[in-house]
Design an enzyme around this catalytic site. Structure first.
Site, short mmCIF file in Angstrom:
data_model
loop_
_atom_site.label_atom_id
_atom_site.label_comp_id
_atom_site.label_asym_id
_atom_site.label_seq_id
_atom_site.Cartn_x
_atom_site.Cartn_y
_atom_site.Cartn_z
N HIS A 1 -16.91 35.08 0.51
CA HIS A 1 -16.15 35.21 1.76
C HIS A 1 -15.19 36.39 1.66
O HIS A 1 -14.72 36.72 0.57
CB HIS A 1 -15.26 33.97 1.97
CG HIS A 1 -15.98 32.74 2.39
ND1 HIS A 1 -17.31 32.69 2.69
CD2 HIS A 1 -15.50 31.47 2.59
CE1 HIS A 1 -17.64 31.45 3.04
NE2 HIS A 1 -16.56 30.69 2.98
N CYS B 1 -12.41 26.50 1.31
CA CYS B 1 -12.78 27.73 0.60
C CYS B 1 -12.00 28.94 1.08
O CYS B 1 -11.49 29.72 0.28
CB CYS B 1 -14.28 27.98 0.74
SG CYS B 1 -14.91 27.85 2.42
#
Lengths: 332, 332
Positions: A243, A130
């Site tokens: 994130h 990710c």
């Protein structure tokens, strides 16, 4: 695309699995059938989505006989076992685990970056980590323009990366705090609410975590830059599902902030969000459930000759996982 | 020290002011008298501490006539006005604002790093920025051993750095979340709970914030390294009162992780907390109200020839502000 595919989701009950279900419908992926697979523990459970009812089936080697494409998001161990079984049965496996990412026979694909790599697939395609996928939404257009040599990254990672139980844990902990109760931790070794954990995935002998090494190894493979160097510190912070990454990057050619902004705004995976005079910069809270990753705080790096500093935020469950996997399926 | 001093705290009602009061008592600073000063708004209010009752007086130029040492933590504007008034009256001003830090006639002191600088003071001594002071607890011993050339830093800063109202805001926001209420922001331009704000202090023309530039300018002055280069990204995260910093540093000499651990454990301002096999690394939650800053995650940097990556956490209100100021007073 007039052809329709028989699609399966392996790990359908997890945080990424839920997003896969939503994104396949939302993006009108041409499906003739959708099968939800999971471990025997979840088999028999029912999942409802927009009026459709799905009974979860146990994922077994034979499950893949009736599928054209299976997206795996069940963790490394089930992937190692079942991905080759799917591939053997002619089902294309898009794997979200790290099990096959560094396998030289498996393409590791970010559709905006290296779509051509998909052509070499032998029924297995790996979906990157990710943090790497999100960082590449800035690094790739800058690399194409200036030639990436080296970078440093510090991550600000959401709990969604750990899964649904971690989202629940952060929610619980702030509710315990609000009630003045003792805060309890199960998923993480330490309290995550009001804290920062410089520890994601397991530690390697060189002192880096696996997560930190993925940024180096996967960026090299996806960008096709075997001599790229980078050093990363991965940190979990009390954010739900997007994130962020602070990056200092060094390039071969002289850089300009203006040109950097142009190439980022033209890149399909990125949204330029960079107007500090008006307090515009990407923040994880506002990149939840967004297709594009936000790039901002672009400035000349003060410690590199040809360098840029910048900040990227993106939805961990989407570009960081489910969305990239669905985009790979769309490429097919 | 048999001499006792008449001490004043300017900005006594703020977050740092409260810690100054506590630390002066806790560390048995030799005081014959303690005067709490603040703006006219707070004058007349009473503060109690360990059985002592203090009536807050309005800070005026004449306030300093009866003081030997005044510690200022009231922000840049009151400092600019009153610090020279104190100095003129023979009172030594220890200033926590950024107003005098880069003044070549004012020493900028971190007692563990450059205690000798204090000798040149002309009644004004500046206390460094919180993030810089905390980072130096690792950078200084490593510099003495290996010779610091350049570094990259990404910060994970607590809301305490913004002051008492910000601590209240984060507390409010998580309580609003827990009750399912709408989350409201006053102190920060955006919600801080479950978010990360890549914006601390005001933006400069070069795209960096003042906070980010302080790391460069103050590190140069404190370490006496005018040609040091560094590039920093400062980020506010939903943590209460300890800051963390991820650093990648390049040195003149070859480095070893083992030797780095030794010099850090021998440095008075640092606590070595680095045993990843046993999940030991510094975390902000556990460095609240700690005198020493924690240093861990020490590893060979993957993108520098002679480089180290590491992670530092320390109490923003203590080493980052009040404690360093009291340590300067102790040096006197």
């Amino acid at each position: 695309m007039s052809k329709k595919y028989r699609v399966g989701i392996v790990g359908a009950t997890g945080a990424v699995g839920q997003e896969l279900l939503e994104l396949l419908f939302k993006r009108n992926f041409p499906m003739s059938e959708l099968t939800l697979l999971a471990s025997s523990r979840s088999a028999g459970k029912t999942v409802e989505f927009e009026g459709n009812k799905f009974v979860i089936e146990e994922a077994k080697p034979e499950s893949f006989e009736k599928l054209d494409i299976a997206i795996f998001s069940a963790g490394g161990t089930p992937s190692k076992l079942l991905v080759p079984e799917a591939a053997k049965r002619g089902c294309i496996a898009i794997d979200n685990s790290s099990a096959f990412r560094m396998d030289p026979n498996v393409p590791l694909v970010v559709p905006e970056v290296n779509p051509e790599a998909i052509k070499t697939h032998k029924n297995i395609i790996a979906n990157p980590n990710c943090t790497t996928a999100i960082s590449l939404m800035a690094l790739c257009p800058l690399h194409r323009e200036f030639g990436l040599k080296r970078f440093f990254a510090a991550t600000y990672q959401a709990v969604s990366g750990t899964g649904a139980a971690a989202l629940q844990e952060l929610d619980n902990q702030v509710k315990q705090y609000a009630k003045g109760e003792e805060i309890t931790s199960k998923v993480y070794p330490y309290q995550i609410a009001f804290n920062a954990l410089p520890h994601i995935d397991v530690f390697q002998d060189n002192g880096y975590t696996k997560e930190e090494m993925k940024m180096l190894n996967e960026s090299r493979k996806i960008l096709g830059l075997p001599s790229l160097v980078c050093s990363t510190t991965c940190v979990r912070i009390p954010v739900m599902r997007a994130h962020s990454v602070a990056i200092n990057a060094e390039f071969e050619k002289p850089v300009s902030v203006e040109r950097a902004r142009e190439v980022i705004s033209q890149f399909s995976g990125a949204e330029l969000n960079d107007d500090v005079a008006n307090l515009k910069y990407p923040m994880p809270l506002f990149y939840q459930r967004k297709v594009k990753c936000g790039v901002g705080r672009i400035r000349k790096d003060l410690a590199f000759e040809n360098g840029l500093s910048f900040w990227v935020a993106g939805d961990q469950l989407w570009k960081g996982a489910a969305l990239n996997a669905v985009q790979i399926a769309e490429l097919l």
